[in-house]
Scaffold this active site. Sequence first.
Site, short mmCIF file in Angstrom:
data_model
loop_
_atom_site.label_atom_id
_atom_site.label_comp_id
_atom_site.label_asym_id
_atom_site.label_seq_id
_atom_site.Cartn_x
_atom_site.Cartn_y
_atom_site.Cartn_z
N SER A 124 1.00 -1.14 0.13
CA SER A 124 0.00 0.19 -0.04
C SER A 124 0.76 1.15 -0.01
O SER A 124 2.00 1.25 0.71
CB SER A 124 -1.05 -0.02 1.22
N TYR A 148 -2.00 0.18 10.15
CA TYR A 148 -2.19 -0.47 9.08
C TYR A 148 -1.16 -0.26 8.05
O TYR A 148 -0.50 -1.36 7.62
CB TYR A 148 -3.57 0.14 8.04
N LYS A 152 1.84 -3.28 7.03
CA LYS A 152 2.38 -3.45 5.37
C LYS A 152 4.07 -3.27 5.31
O LYS A 152 4.57 -3.91 4.52
CB LYS A 152 1.56 -2.44 4.43
#
Length: 337
Positions: A124, A148, A152
Amino acid sequence: MNILLTGGTGYIGSHTAVVLANAGHSVVLLDNFCNSNRSVSERINQITNQMIPCIEGDVRDTGLLVKTLTEFKIEAVIHFAGLKAVGESGQEPLKYYDNNVAGSISLLEAMKQVNVKTIVFSSSATVYGEPQYLPYDEEHPLNPINTYGRTKLQVEEILQDLAKSDPQWRITLLRYFNPVGAHESGLIGEDPNGIPNNLMPYIMQVASGKLPHLNIFGNDYDTRDGTGERDYIHVMDLAEGHLAALSFLQNHQGCETFNLGTGKPVSVIELLSAYEQACGQKLPTKLAPRREGDLPIYYAKPNKAKEYLGWMVTRGVADVSTSSYRWQQMRDGLAAS
């Protein structure tokens, strides 16, 4: 090639399954359905006119992964399985590290056991954090500002270390920007549980009457029309990027990173206007205060993907809107039946 898609019935996974199957690859889906629906696999079969195996299971179940990789003679994995709600990740960090990081380690352990060493990782653009310059290229410093994004980045670092430890590994890290749109058939698209976190599905729920209005969070940014600008990439262009990444890995060892974006930011108002044109109605909006952490503008520099993968986007905002509206009509029809 025999390819396993973890999280294969999710939004991006399902569209990639269609692209891979239509390109002649043998696809196997694995999903625990925590953020998708079992019926998606049936609709993938309908689009591709194939019976694609779909295994219910969790990437943290290493034994199941070993069994699946062996049984289907898997040669490469595309790893989509992961939780992705930024707000929730801050509220439940252990859940996100367990699913996203521990789940990835479990998958890599299983792959190592059966000597499958080709993987495309669904990363991402959140790994970049606040821009030190724009557009983001792959050399931009990495400083994610939410849990988040940190999960990643941790998986990216694990994969890079793995590639350094064993030259047989073939790995691509694909950093997505803002996936939107749906398959042209209207049979699959983004279908989040609860109130959507992303702009396009929120617009769609306003259009279908499920939500009363669209909140526009700030109209005084230093952008073309005062609203935030993002790099919205059609999900089918994104899916085709995964096919290109797999083709690249057939001739390249090690670990390479690619941005998958359009390189052309679109504002909230521009995306809303395009959808209004597609659905033929004006949608209610309300101006709301800026949200903490929202950036005025961010977008990709996708030149590396064009040079090394031979990939570039072919669809624009009008395609995004018409395909999303078709998907909304199909979903509303299913809900009414």
